[in-house]
Enzyme design. Structure first.
Site, PDB file in Angstrom:
ATOM      1  CE  LYS A  53     -14.718  43.190  52.620  1.00 18.55           C
ATOM      2  NZ  LYS A  53     -13.784  42.091  52.335  1.00 18.55           N
ATOM      3  CD  GLN A  97     -13.839  39.583  49.595  1.00 17.49           C
ATOM      4  OE1 GLN A  97     -13.415  40.698  49.857  1.00 17.49           O
ATOM      5  NE2 GLN A  97     -14.523  38.877  50.460  1.00 17.49           N
ATOM      6  CG  ASP A 120      -8.494  41.810  54.006  1.00 21.02           C
ATOM      7  OD1 ASP A 120      -9.402  42.187  54.764  1.00 21.02           O
ATOM      8  OD2 ASP A 120      -8.698  41.336  52.872  1.00 21.02           O
TER       9      ASP A 120
HETATM   10  N1  GUN Z   1     -13.475  36.490  52.533  1.00 24.56           N
HETATM   11  C1  GUN Z   1     -14.295  36.397  53.600  1.00 24.56           C
HETATM   12  N2  GUN Z   1     -14.004  37.364  54.498  1.00 24.56           N
HETATM   13  C2  GUN Z   1     -12.975  38.084  53.975  1.00 24.56           C
HETATM   14  C3  GUN Z   1     -12.249  39.223  54.440  1.00 24.56           C
HETATM   15  O1  GUN Z   1     -12.463  39.783  55.526  1.00 24.56           O
HETATM   16  N3  GUN Z   1     -11.265  39.659  53.599  1.00 24.56           N
HETATM   17  C4  GUN Z   1     -10.992  39.062  52.419  1.00 24.56           C
HETATM   18  N4  GUN Z   1     -10.006  39.560  51.671  1.00 24.56           N
HETATM   19  N5  GUN Z   1     -11.648  38.011  51.967  1.00 24.56           N
HETATM   20  C5  GUN Z   1     -12.643  37.535  52.750  1.00 24.56           C
END
Ligand code: GUN
Length: 306
Positions: A53, A97, A120
């Site tokens: 990211k 995350q 998100d």
């Molecule tokens: N863990 C697995 N996929 C994601 C996601 O798209 N966003 C976040 N914040 N955590 C994750």
């Protein structure tokens, strides 16, 4: 024999569009969107995801930071950090995350993020807006799946959609988005009775459970579209041969990394389905592309740029 639905190509187009817009606004206002990722603890997969990211943000001209905290950080300190980010003028998107270490209640933590920065789409306000079918940030993986189906001219309206998995990250928001697109939706999970039979009624079957090659051809109606959200490590060379046949890339993976990636769908499903998303290069790149698009959108809304 079906068609592989590569998300990579569409993800590239979406990223190019975001990059162009970021440059446009930078030229106009001398400001760029800002995204902050929060990592608590040492989950290796989370580190890889956040790294991707951050790199993608930088390539598109989005300012990106990752804040790393030890797994035993006090809840009060984490609360304070998120509150600081909520107040920062240069931060448009905040993502925590997941998974968090078990000592944290993820609902309590995510609910601290200002909804206008919830790129998100996991904040209760964003999820509530989704159920209301109103504008708001939508979770990136389900959003990517819908974009991929639409870009591939696969009808959703009126179709039977079966989702295997009920996570907050994929299954639940995808069920709501598919319902808003007028599909007839069934969500399956570990307690579902006769899951293969339910799955075999699907026009669009989505697997998001985190079990390697769980969906075999007998789960699939001939001519169905199958979307594979899984990312599992396969370490067994003989199994890899069974699933992928003679495949140089897979052999190289196994030799160099000790594993090759496999989804939740047995790749031999391609022989029965009309479409199947590959792993890797299927849904994964779209998740990150959608996060970039959400971050740009947060920036535009906060700064009131049209
Ligand atoms: N863990 C697995 N996929 C994601 C996601 O798209 N966003 C976040 N914040 N955590 C994750």
């Amino acid at each position: 024999m079906g068609i592989w639905l590569e998300g990579r190509t569409l993800a590239g187009k979406i990223r190019d569009g975001v990059k162009e817009q970021v440059e446009h606004f930078r030229g106009l206002t001398n400001q760029v969107p800002g995204l902050v990722g929060i990592l608590v603890g040492e989950n290796p997969a989370s580190k890889v995801y956040l790294g991707t990211k951050e790199r993608t943000s930088q390539r598109l001209g989005i300012h990106s930071e990752i804040l790393k905290f030890p797994g035993d950080i006090e809840k009060a300190s984490l609360v304070e950090e998120i509150e600081k980010l909520n107040k920062r003028e240069d931060v448009d998107g905040i993502l925590v995350q997941l998974p968090l270490p078990p000592s944290f209640n993820p609902f309590e933590i995510i609910a601290l993020i200002s909804p206008e920065k919830d790129v998100d789409g996991f904040h209760p306000f964003s999820l509530g807006s989704l159920l209301w079918n109103q504008d708001g940030f939508k979770a990136c993986t389900p959003l990517g799946i819908i974009e991929l189906l639409k870009a591939s001219n696969i009808d959703i309206l009126g179709k039977r959609v079966v989702i295997i998995g009920r996570s907050l990250i994929v299954g639940k928001p995808l069920a709501a988005m598919m319902t808003n697109e007028h599909a007839t939706v069934t969500t399956c999970h570990s307690k579902t009775e006769n899951l293969p039979r339910v799955a075999s009624e699907a026009d669009i079957l989505v697997a998001a459970i985190g079990r390697a090659a769980y969906v075999t051809p007998d789960f699939v109606k001939p001519g169905a579209t199958v979307v594979d959200v899984g990312m599992n490590q396969l370490k067994d060379k003989n199994k890899a041969k069974e699933f992928f046949g003679e495949d140089e890339k897979r052999e190289k993976d196994l030799q160099e990394k000790g594993y090759t990636l496999i989804g939740d769908v047995d790749p031999r499903v391609i022989e029965k389905a009309a479409h199947l998303t590959p792993v890797p290069r299927g849904v994964g790149p779209l998740t990150v592309a959608m996060l970039m698009r959400n971050t740009l959108e947060a920036f535009r809304r906060r700064k009131k740029f049209q």
